[in-house]
Write an enzyme that holds these catalytic residues in place. Structure first.
Site, short mmCIF file in Angstrom:
data_model
loop_
_atom_site.label_atom_id
_atom_site.label_comp_id
_atom_site.label_asym_id
_atom_site.label_seq_id
_atom_site.Cartn_x
_atom_site.Cartn_y
_atom_site.Cartn_z
N HIS A 140 5.95 0.15 6.22
CA HIS A 140 7.42 0.16 6.18
C HIS A 140 8.00 1.42 5.53
O HIS A 140 8.91 2.03 6.10
CB HIS A 140 7.96 -1.08 5.46
CG HIS A 140 7.88 -2.33 6.29
ND1 HIS A 140 7.87 -3.58 5.73
CD2 HIS A 140 7.80 -2.52 7.64
CE1 HIS A 140 7.80 -4.49 6.70
NE2 HIS A 140 7.74 -3.87 7.86
N ASP A 164 9.14 -2.72 -0.64
CA ASP A 164 7.86 -2.16 -0.22
C ASP A 164 7.51 -0.86 -0.94
O ASP A 164 6.35 -0.47 -0.99
CB ASP A 164 7.84 -1.98 1.31
CG ASP A 164 7.95 -3.33 2.02
OD1 ASP A 164 7.48 -4.33 1.45
OD2 ASP A 164 8.52 -3.39 3.13
#
Lengths: 370, 371
Positions: A204, A305
Site C-alpha cells: 500500500h 500501513d
C-alpha cells in the site's frame, strides 16, 4: 478463568470496527458490552436502541450493554476485544491495568505490526505486573465502514487472517477460543510472525506514495492496482518485501514472499506469480481490477500501513541488525508528503517496549510474554 | 589590460552548444564546434553551421570548423567552452585533456560538478590553466531539428566561479567578453547549489511514477504533477540544499525567491513561499508535459549529479540530508541504477576525505605544489 468457550465479549471502541464487531457478534448470539470513551459516540446508538447493520448482518441489532465505563464493560466478560487505533492503547492500558487478572484474554483486533507488544508495553507503564494473555490478527476481522451515526455496513469478513498469541506459548489455546468467532483466522507461530506478515504495509505505501501526485490532482480517479502498480512501483514494492523477508530470516521467523501470498489468497494469476513480477501480479489481480485509488493521501494506506506497518517493521530490522534503506526512505517521503512524522508517531522500538533489547530478548518476550 | 578572446572552441554540439554557437557567432567570435558524435556533427556540417530561432532572432550562424577532432577544435583557441550535460563531463574532460595548453581558459556551462573536470583533465595528463564555470546553461533552448536550435531566452542569472577561486577578478573580466551577464562568486561551491533542477525534478517524477508509466506522461508535469504533497517534498529538499550550503559558508536563495528573480514564477508564487505555490503560479512552465518514461534526465542526471552532490556535500559539512538520501534511495530502485555510487561522490568531486577547511582552501588557492 480458563473458559473454553466465549459467550460474552467486551468490545472496546465504537468506531467502524467496534460497531461492526458489536453488531455482528450480538446478532450471532454473543453477549456484547460495547465501550466508547466518549458518550457522544454512544448517543445515536442509545437513541435508536442499538446498531443499524447492513451487509453481512441486517437491521437494528440491540446491544446488551453500552457504556463509557471500562470496568462495567470488562467485568466478567469471557473476552476483551480492543478495536481501536494504536493511539488509544495507552488509554485502555491505564483503564485495564487495575482490572486484569492475567487470565481474562484480550484480543487486539487488529494488531497490524506489533499491536500486542505495544499494548503490553503500555500496560507495564500503567503499573500492571501480572502476566499478559493477548492475541491479535494482522488486519481487522471485518471489511466495514460506518455509513452514518449508528449505521455500520459490514461488507464481509476478512479472509485468511494470520492470528497469533502473546505469549506465543498460549497461541493454541487462544486460537481455539477465537476460532468460533472468526473462522477465517489462521494460526501463526508468534506475534513476530503476524507482525512480519503485514503485507498491506509492503504494497500500500509504495502504491499510494508513488502515485501521490496523480491522486491529489485527480482525487484518485484511476484504478489503483491496474493502473497505479506500474513496473517501477513494483520494483520498489519488491525492495520493501526483500527487506521484510531479510528481517524475518534474521529473527528466525517464517514468512512467505508477497507474491506467493498474493497468489495463494486468490488475488492474482499463476502466470503472474511465476513471473515473480509484483507489478504484474497487482495489474492482473482479478478481485482488485475495478478498485479505484484512494481519493486523498489522508488514508489508512498511509496512516496505518506506514505508521503501524513500515515503521515497526523497520524498528524490528534495527533490532535485528538488518538494514532497511528502502523502508526508511519510503517512511521519510510519506512523512513529508502527508505532513505527519510517522517515525515519531508510529510504532517505534520505544513504543514496542523493545528499546535496547537484543534479538534474544525480543524472542523471549514474544515466547513468554515478559 | 584584459587578454582578448577571439577564438572559441565549443565542446558539445547539443542544445547548449548550438545555442552558444548562434549567439557567439552573432557577437563576432571565431568558432570551432566539436562533438564526439558524428551523428551530431553531420547534419551541422551539411549546412556549414547552425540555424536558430527565438529570443536571438532567426538566422543562420556559419561555423568555420565543425569537427569530431578535439585537437583541431582546441588548438589555437583562446577559450574552451564545455556545453555538455553534467553526466558527460568526465568523458569530455578526458577527450580534451591531451590538447589543452596552460594559456587557454576552460569554462563549463553548466558546471556544478566541482573539481570533476579539472581533476579528470589532470589525471589524464592534460595541462590546465584556469578553470571556470557557470551554474547553469546560458540559454533556455532546445534543438527542434538536428541542425536547428530554438532559443527561448538567455539566462538572466548566471552565477560564475573560477578555480582557483582567488583568480576570480581577472577571470571574470576576461569571460565578460563572452558572457557579459555573469555574476562572480568566491568559489566553485557557489555554483553547485543554484542547481535547483536537482530538488524539484526527482520528487515531481517519483511521486508521479505510476501516472508517468501508465499514461506515458500525458499530463502537465509542473502544473498538474506538483501537488501540495509533492511540493512539501520539494520544500524539504530545498531546506536541505540551503542548510548544506550554509554549512559550507555559502548563502543561496530559497527556491521561491530564486524562481521569482528568474521569472519562472509570479509574485503570488513567490509570496506563497512553498514549491507548490511557485509551480502553480509558473506561467513559463504551465504547459510543459511530463516525461514519457521514468528513464529520463529528471532522474538520470538530476539525482546522481544533483541530489547526490548535495547529500555528499552535506556529509562534508556535517549537515544531515535525510530527504535527499530518501529520494536517492527510491529513485535508484525506480531507475534500476546505483545513483549514489555512480554519482558525484566527494571522491569524484575531488574533495575525498577532506575537512571543510581543507576543501575550502583547495577551492580558493588551487592544488598545492603547482607553480
Amino acid at each position: 478463568m480458563s473458559q473454553t468457550k466465549v459467550k460474552s465479549v467486551a468490545v472496546l471502541g465504537a468506531g467502524h470496527g467496534g460497531c461492526a464487531a458489536a453488531a455482528d457478534l450480538s446478532r450471532r448470539g454473543y453477549s456484547v458490552r460495547l465501550h466508547a470513551r466518549n458518550a457522544s459516540r454512544l448517543a445515536p446508538l442509545r437513541a435508536q436502541g442499538g446498531i443499524e447493520a447492513r451487509g453481512v448482518q441486517q437491521g437494528l441489532v440491540p446491544i446488551d450493554l453500552m457504556t463509557t465505563d471500562v470496568t462495567e464493560a470488562v467485568r466478567g466478560a469471557d473476552l476483551i476485544m480492543m478495536v481501536v487505533p494504536s493511539v488509544a492503547h495507552d488509554y485502555y492500558a491505564r483503564a485495564l491495568a487495575p482490572l486484569l487478572d492475567g487470565a481474562q484474554p484480550i484480543f487486539i483486533n487488529p494488531g497490524h505490526t506489533g499491536g500486542g507488544l505495544h499494548f503490553l508495553h503500555e500496560l507495564r507503564k500503567a503499573g500492571y505486573r501480572g502476566p499478559i494473555r493477548s492475541c491479535e490478527t494482522v488486519s481487522l476481522t471485518y471489511i466495514t465502514r460506518m455509513e452514518g451515526p449508528g449505521i455500520v455496513n459490514i461488507y464481509s469478513y476478512t479472509k485468511r487472517l494470520r492470528f497469533a498469541g502473546l505469549p506465543a506459548k498460549e497461541v493454541a489455546a487462544l486460537f481455539e477460543l477465537i476460532k468460533p468467532l472468526y473462522p477465517e483466522i489462521q494460526q501463526a507461530g508468534s506475534v513476530l510472525e503476524t507482525a512480519l506478515s503485514n503485507l498491506n504495509a509492503v504494497f500500500h505505501p509504495p502504491g499510494i506514495i508513488m502515485n501521490a501526485g496523480w491522486i491529489q490532482h485527480t482525487h484518485g480517479d484511476f484504478l489503483f492496482y491496474r493502473e497505479g502498480f506500474t513496473d517501477a512501483v513494483g520494483r520498489v514494492t519488491a525492495a520493501i518485501d526483500a527487506e521484510r523477508i531479510a528481517i524475518a530470516k534474521a529473527l528466525g521467523v517464517p514468512v512467505i514472499p508477497f507474491i506467493d501470498v498474493f497468489y495463494e489468497s486468490g488475488l492474482t494469476t499463476k502466470a503472474a506469480r511465476d513471473s515473480g513480477d509484483i507489478s504484474r501480479a497487482c495489474r492482473e489481480s482479478e478481485p482488485n481490477k475495478t478498485i479505484k485509488s484512494p481519493a486523498s493521501l489522508d488514508h489508512r494506506y498511509v496512516h496505518e500501513d506506514v505508521g503501524y506497518g513500515l515503521v515497526p517493521i523497520a524498528a524490528l530490522g534495527a533490532l535485528a541488525g538488518v538494514p532497511t534503506p528502502t523502508i526508511d526512505a519510503l517512511v521519510q517521503i510519506a512523512s513529508l508528503a502527508v505532513g505527519v512524522d510517522y517515525r515519531r508517531d508510529g510504532l517505534t522500538l520505544e513504543k514496542l517496549g523493545l528499546a535496547g533489547k537484543s534479538p534474544a530478548e525480543l524472542l523471549k518476550i514474544v515466547e513468554e510474554g515478559a | 589590460v584584459v587578454d582578448p578572446i577571439r577564438t572559441i572552441a565549443i565542446i558539445g554540439a547539443g542544445n547548449g552548444g548550438c545555442a552558444a554557437a548562434a549567439q557567439l557567432t552573432q557577437r563576432g567570435f571565431q568558432l570551432r564546434l566539436y562533438s564526439r558524435s558524428r551523428a551530431t556533427t553531420e547534419p551541422l556540417s551539411a549546412i556549414g553551421g547552425v540555424e536558430y530561432e527565438g529570443a536571438l532572432g532567426e538566422g543562420f550562424a556559419p561555423i568555420a570548423l565543425i569537427t569530431n577532432d578535439a585537437g583541431a577544435a582546441i588548438n589555437g583557441a583562446d577559450f574552451v567552452l564545455i556545453t555538455a550535460p553534467t553526466h558527460a563531463h568526465e568523458d569530455i574532460a578526458r577527450a580534451i585533456a591531451p590538447h589543452l595548453g596552460h594559456e587557454q581558459l576552460v569554462m563549463a556551462a553548466p558546471g556544478h560538478t566541482l573539481l570533476l573536470i579539472p581533476n579528470t583533465i589532470r589525471r589524464a595528463g592534460g595541462t590546465l590553466g584556469i578553470f571556470c564555470e557557470s551554474s547553469s546553461l546560458p540559454f533556455i533552448c532546445r534543438k527542434s531539428t538536428p541542425s536547428r536550435v530554438r532559443i527561448t531566452r538567455a539566462a538572466q542569472i548566471l552565477y560564475f566561479a573560477a578555480f582557483p577561486g582567488d583568480q576570480i577578478d581577472t577571470v571574470t573580466e576576461r569571460v565578460r567578453q563572452v558572457f557579459p551577464q555573469i555574476e562572480p562568486t568566491p568559489s566553485l561551491l557557489h555554483t553547485v547549489f543554484p542547481y535547483t533542477n536537482a530538488i524539484h525534478h526527482p520528487p515531481a517524477l517519483l511521486l508521479n511514477v505510476g501516472r508517468i508509466e501508465s499514461t506515458g506522461g500525458d499530463y502537465h508535469h509542473y502544473y498538474e504533477g506538483i501537488t501540495p504533497s509533492v511540493g512539501r517534498l520539494i520544500d524539504a529538499l530545498d531546506a536541505e540544499r540551503v542548510a548544506v550550503a550554509a554549512g559550507l559558508g555559502v548563502k543561496v536563495e530559497p527556491l521561491p525567491q530564486f524562481f521569482f528573480r528568474l521569472g519562472y514564477t509570479n509574485a503570488a508564487g513567490c509570496d506563497g513561499g512553498t514549491a507548490y505555490d511557485v509551480f502553480h503560479n509558473s506561467e513559463p512552465n504551465r504547459w510543459i508535459k511530463a516525461p514519457a518514461t521514468v528513464d529520463h534526465r529528471f532522474l538520470n542526471e538530476d539525482v546522481p549529479y544533483g541530489l547526490v552532490a548535495i547529500a555528499e556535500l552535506g556529509r562534508l559539512a556535517g549537515v544531515a540530508t535525510p530527504c535527499a538520501d530518501a529520494v536517492i534511495a527510491v529513485a535508484s530502485i525506480v531507475a534500476g541504477r546505483r545513483y549514489r555510487d555512480d554519482g558525484l561522490t566527494r571522491q569524484r568531486m575531488g574533495i575525498g576525505d577532506m575537512s571543510v577547511v581543507e576543501a575550502l582552501d583547495l577551492l580558493q588557492t588551487g592544488p598545492k605544489g603547482e607553480a
